[in-house]
Structure formats: C-alpha cells, structure tokens
Design a protein around this motif. Sequence first.
Motif, PDB file in Angstrom:
ATOM      1  N   ASN A 186      -7.862  45.869 -10.792  1.00 11.36           N
ATOM      2  CA  ASN A 186      -8.569  45.807 -12.069  1.00 11.36           C
ATOM      3  C   ASN A 186      -7.857  46.628 -13.137  1.00 11.36           C
ATOM      4  O   ASN A 186      -7.760  46.222 -14.300  1.00 11.36           O
ATOM      5  N   GLU A 187      -7.375  47.807 -12.771  1.00  8.56           N
ATOM      6  CA  GLU A 187      -6.628  48.638 -13.717  1.00  8.56           C
ATOM      7  C   GLU A 187      -5.357  47.927 -14.172  1.00  8.56           C
ATOM      8  O   GLU A 187      -4.993  47.976 -15.351  1.00  8.56           O
ATOM      9  N   ALA A 188      -4.665  47.275 -13.220  1.00 13.13           N
ATOM     10  CA  ALA A 188      -3.420  46.580 -13.563  1.00 13.13           C
ATOM     11  C   ALA A 188      -3.688  45.422 -14.515  1.00 13.13           C
ATOM     12  O   ALA A 188      -2.953  45.216 -15.493  1.00 13.13           O
ATOM     13  N   VAL A 189      -4.748  44.666 -14.262  1.00 10.91           N
ATOM     14  CA  VAL A 189      -5.069  43.534 -15.132  1.00 10.91           C
ATOM     15  C   VAL A 189      -5.492  44.030 -16.514  1.00 10.91           C
ATOM     16  O   VAL A 189      -5.106  43.462 -17.547  1.00 10.91           O
ATOM     17  N   THR A 190      -6.277  45.118 -16.555  1.00 14.29           N
ATOM     18  CA  THR A 190      -6.682  45.683 -17.846  1.00 14.29           C
ATOM     19  C   THR A 190      -5.467  46.108 -18.657  1.00 14.29           C
ATOM     20  O   THR A 190      -5.369  45.817 -19.861  1.00 14.29           O
ATOM     21  N   ALA A 208      -8.507  36.029 -21.206  1.00  9.20           N
ATOM     22  CA  ALA A 208      -8.367  36.713 -19.913  1.00  9.20           C
ATOM     23  C   ALA A 208      -9.469  37.746 -19.720  1.00  9.20           C
ATOM     24  O   ALA A 208     -10.027  37.886 -18.622  1.00  9.20           O
ATOM     25  N   ALA A 209      -9.809  38.492 -20.778  1.00  9.08           N
ATOM     26  CA  ALA A 209     -10.862  39.504 -20.667  1.00  9.08           C
ATOM     27  C   ALA A 209     -12.215  38.858 -20.374  1.00  9.08           C
ATOM     28  O   ALA A 209     -13.046  39.428 -19.656  1.00  9.08           O
ATOM     29  N   GLN A 210     -12.435  37.679 -20.924  1.00  9.96           N
ATOM     30  CA  GLN A 210     -13.694  36.975 -20.645  1.00  9.96           C
ATOM     31  C   GLN A 210     -13.740  36.486 -19.195  1.00  9.96           C
ATOM     32  O   GLN A 210     -14.796  36.502 -18.561  1.00  9.96           O
ATOM     33  N   GLN A 211     -12.595  36.076 -18.675  1.00  8.35           N
ATOM     34  CA  GLN A 211     -12.552  35.552 -17.313  1.00  8.35           C
ATOM     35  C   GLN A 211     -12.636  36.661 -16.262  1.00  8.35           C
ATOM     36  O   GLN A 211     -13.217  36.468 -15.202  1.00  8.35           O
ATOM     37  N   TRP A 212     -12.065  37.808 -16.597  1.00 10.42           N
ATOM     38  CA  TRP A 212     -11.961  38.880 -15.590  1.00 10.42           C
ATOM     39  C   TRP A 212     -13.240  39.731 -15.648  1.00 10.42           C
ATOM     40  O   TRP A 212     -13.281  40.810 -16.197  1.00 10.42           O
ATOM     41  N   THR A 213     -14.290  39.231 -15.040  1.00 11.11           N
ATOM     42  CA  THR A 213     -15.606  39.894 -15.091  1.00 11.11           C
ATOM     43  C   THR A 213     -15.797  40.914 -13.979  1.00 11.11           C
ATOM     44  O   THR A 213     -16.830  41.577 -13.922  1.00 11.11           O
ATOM     45  N   ASP A 214     -14.823  41.029 -13.083  1.00 12.21           N
ATOM     46  CA  ASP A 214     -14.943  41.958 -11.960  1.00 12.21           C
ATOM     47  C   ASP A 214     -14.670  43.401 -12.382  1.00 12.21           C
ATOM     48  O   ASP A 214     -14.855  44.331 -11.615  1.00 12.21           O
ATOM     49  N   ASN A 215     -14.199  43.584 -13.609  1.00  8.04           N
ATOM     50  CA  ASN A 215     -13.857  44.918 -14.105  1.00  8.04           C
ATOM     51  C   ASN A 215     -15.084  45.818 -14.212  1.00  8.04           C
ATOM     52  O   ASN A 215     -16.200  45.352 -14.440  1.00  8.04           O
ATOM     53  N   SER A 216     -14.857  47.130 -14.115  1.00 11.07           N
ATOM     54  CA  SER A 216     -15.919  48.090 -14.388  1.00 11.07           C
ATOM     55  C   SER A 216     -16.206  48.088 -15.889  1.00 11.07           C
ATOM     56  O   SER A 216     -15.355  47.684 -16.689  1.00 11.07           O
TER      57      SER A 216
END
Length: 661
Positions: A186-190, A208-216
């Motif tokens: 998650n840190e790497a994708v952020t 990408a931010a909308q798709q990556w919902t697994d983030n804290s």
Amino acid sequence: MIDQFVAIARALPPGYNYIQSSALILAAEAYKKLDQQPRSTPLLQQAGRISAGIASSRPLLKAEVQWRLAEAWASLGQTAQADKNRKALRTTLKTLTKTPADLDNAFLLELALGTYLQRGQWSEAEALARSLPLPMQQGEQLFRIATARLRAKQPQAATTLFNSMIAQLLKAPRRQDASNEAHNSNEAVTAAIIAFAQAGGVTNATRAAQQWTDNSPALRAQAWLAIAGEARQQKRPKEASFALEQLIAAGKVGQQQGFGQGFGSLLDVEWSGSLYNLSHVQRYEPELLQWIDRLNLQREAAAFLIAEALQKKQFDQAEQLIPRPMTIVGLNADERFEVQDRWRLRVAIAAAKAGAPQQLAALAEEILPQVGSSDSNALVFTQLPQVTDSLQRPGGSDSPYEHPTPLRPEEIAAIVLPLLQQPDSATLLQRLETALINPIQQQLNNPAIELFGQFVWPQALAQYWQERQPGASPQSLVPSSARLLALQVSYLQQVEPVALRANRLLNGLGYDGNTVGSLRVGVRPLVQLAEAAGVADQPPVARLIFEAALNANQVDIMAQWRERAQLPPDALARLWLQQAEQVRFGPDPQASLAWYDRVLQLMRSQPTGASPIQANNGFSGLVNAYQFSGQTNKAKQVVRLLGASSEAQALSLRLDCLAQL
C-alpha cells in the motif's frame, strides 16, 4: 600507481573475490581514461572469472560486480560482453531469497536502474525491474520507470505501464497472514500515485487512487493531498475540487479512529508528520489548511498553523493561534509537554526581527518576576545557541519540537536581551540583567562553599551575549559579560593556596578530570578565566587548556600551553595520535599528516636509547598514512623509533611486504 594497485588486488588471498574483482574493474576503467585500453581488457576478463567465486550467500555483491562489468565492457565498445553480464545480472537477481529484506539498503537498483533511466534505455530498465523476485519490488521499480517516461514526454508509454501495474496489483491475491506485506504494498502504491501526479499524470493518479481502496485512511489522505495540490498547481480546478473532497473524507475516517497516535503528537508520523512534510515540501498548504478547517483541528494542528502565519508575517495572528496551554503528547502516551512559552518566544523573535518588538517586550515583562527562581543546577545543562537556532529555524511545520521541554524563565530572559535593543527598552533590559546576575552573585559570594559546575551558567551567558550582540546596539551587553567574569574571578581569588584555587576552577567548570569533549566552556573564555584567576600555570589547569585546544583544533593555543601542561611524551603522543585519527576521517584527511608529523618529531626528540613512547594501535594509522601518501621513509623511521615491540615488528613486516609488490 595503477600497476601497484593491481598487484595488491591480485595478491589478496582466496575468499576476497568481491574486493579483487571490484578493484580490477576500477583499474581497467582507470587505464581506459589514460587511453591505455589494451590493458583494460585482460583485467576485465580476470575480474569476470574471479567474480564467479563470490559466495552464493551474497547475491547482491555478485550482482553489483556483474553490473559494473557490463558498464565497463560497454565503455570499451564490447557490446556482446556487456549484454552477457547484463543477462547474468538479471539471472542473479532472480536467485534472491523471496523476502523484501534482500533489497533493503541496496544501492544496486539506484545505481543500475537510475543509469538506464538517465540514458533513456527504457527496455533495459524494464527488463532489470522484472528480474526482481517479489511483485511489490517489481511494482515499485516499474512505477518508477512509468513516472520517468512521463517526465520524458512519453505519456502513452508511461500511462500504459502505470495503468497495467495498478491493474496487476489489484488482481494479485492477498494472503490473510501477510499484513506487513500488504502495508508495504500500500505504501509503494501510494508513493507511485503521488509521483505520477507530480509528473503531470493527475487524471490517471486520480483513477488509481479511486481503485486502490485497500489503503489505510492516512495513506489515502496522502495520495489525495498530492493529487489536489498538483491539480491546483496544474490549473485543473474540477479535479482539484474532487480530490479535496476525497482528502476530507479520508480525514473524517481517520478522525473517527482517533488518528492512530493522536493528531499532532510526537509519535504521529502517520498523519500530521506525513501530511505536514508533504505539504511543506510540495507547497500543498492551501489544501491542508482547508482540510484542518473542515475537520476542526485548529488546536491539534496549531504548530502548522502558527508556522504558516509566521511565513506570511502575520505575527499577531500567529500569537493568537497559540493554545493556552499548548500541550503535546511525548514519545510515551502518558508524557505531556507544555510548549506554549516556546512558541510564544518563537513568534516574538520573528516579529522583533521584522521590526515589531512589542510581543518580545510583553513576554519579557511577564516572565521577569520568575527570573532567578530556577534551580541553578538545572541551568548547567542549558544550551542557549541550540535553543535559539531551533526557535528561529524557518518553516516549523516539519520539525517544530526539537526541544519539547518547557523553557525556564532564565533561558527566555537570556535570549530576549540581545534581541530587545530599542532605546525605549533600556529600563526593561536593566531589570532583566539584574534579575539574571543577582542570583549568580549571591552564589559566588562565599568562597568557603565548594561549587561543582556553577561557573557553567555564567560562562554560557557571557559567551552567548558576546556572540549575539548586535553590531550597532545602543544597549551594550559587554559590561554584563565582564561583570559575570569578574564574579567568578573574585570567588576564585579568595581561595588559597593556588593549587586549591586551581581545583576550584576545574570543579566550577564541572570538569571531572577525564572528559574534555563534554566541557561546556569555550577554549578562549577558559584561558581568560584561568589567567584572570592566576591559575593558568597550574599543571591541571594548563593540561585542561591544552587538551581543550587540541579537541577544538585551536593549534595556536595548544602550542602556547604545551610546555605548561607538562605532559609526558607518551601521553602527548597518544593525544596527538587520537587527534590525527579524528582528522583523518573528517572532510580533509590530508590535514592528519600535520598531526602525524608532530608525533614523529616528538619521537625524534627523545634521548638515544630511551623509549618513553610506547607502541599502540594509533601507530598503525600513522604508518599507513605515511605509506599511502608516498612518504615511505617517514613510515620506516616511525617503525625504527618504536624499538622491538610486537607492533613495531608487525608494522615492519607489512612495510617489507608492500615494498616487494
């Protein structure tokens, strides 16, 4: 010189394959620079054979040598050999253990991938990245390549690679027991989303931010802050507005969860630490200010808001933003620090320097009744220059709490005095000086009382005022500094005999007879005090002055006090060797030779047949320094003067071996 270097490398025993092969590659590159390319080829061939013996347990070392070999062959125009080593490099990377720690702190990727990106060798960079064993490691480097291509004005290739990596990572299965791996991913994708937005890819970063919902929530906030800030800077208001709302939504989730360690605490790296830093570095303050306002975090975010007001020279507003009390949570959850006085002083100093001293004067009046109330033993540990510098550091939002403990009234008064120099402040300044100096005078009135460390505070005051005195100040602090010195001298001169007076001086400075480096008094003020008190020639004081001057590299004072210090040759040599070692590993290693020359001259001055200077580990550095600087005769003299000691024999053997190369 290169021939000698090659000979030394070839003479290394088995087991030094990495060092040998690296040295031979360096020598080959040196010959090429000297237009002696035919001498480079056999060295690279030999380096390749030797590198094959690097232990399989050290794959990164082998990969590094393969990379250097590929670059060296390429510089010689040997494309086939370069490609062969690049292929070997990718094969080696695939053998790494399947843990992220394998690539931690490895500069290989920065070196190799960075070089490919700089040259625009995109296919080579991508092939290298795809050689990495873990999807997360591959993803980080492929995201890096995508961002580099976007900055290189290749939007189609960059967008294709970026989107494909997001899609690939979204489809990757997540193990239930892989919480650390998921967090790192998650840190790497952020980081990738932020970098891509900063390179101009706001639209794709938003998707990408909308798709990556697994983030804290904290990582989502970082991504949306960057997207909102970049969209504003790139004049894309609709995307900026959308991203700002997403930023606020992530913040509300974090607020419901208590912001982890608590927003604004010293341990809050996740929220305030990361958002402050990102905002300060990338100029996303407008977005962060709106976020703070919408979430009603003015009290928790006071440090950031005050720093912003100071930057805009809104000093009255900055002062009004300081909460009373302004409490921060320490490194332990039960620790609380009240820092409102520190921030009030910070704001007042900034205002005074901008020509508005009213806040500074008001603060001085407020703390004046408390000046002199602190425990004098606590003031021994005050470091006025460091405190003042931290208070005047620009920004403040990135590192606002270098010294979270409250300031004592005496510290505030001492800092205020050099800054409050307007003619209409003369009476206030006089009252502050009196309040600071009177307790010191009372303490130094009785010579029958033995003091330990009680000279440190008046010495610190005097030195600070002399250093910070404005050039055209109408209210000179020089008389006050002189008065502080006179009080110490008066106390000492009443002590008899002189030997006892010298000990009182050392005790008053808090010197325990061992640690010169911890002495809190400058060398020249120390000399001034010792001479005024009539104890400068006393051996313990003279030795302290000599060692302090040596430690501070003040050669002129050291030379003046060498004879007075009455140090035996062995002790003197040891001190000079220690200083030489410190200098040798500093910014100017060549300067260590002057210290080594002093040791050699001292050795030469000893009577024939005498051996007062004993061999120790320091002489190894001395001999090495002479040898590598081409002063072999001096190295041999040192060994001869050391006599028949075991270290002298070992050093002599080493010199003989090097002479045969």
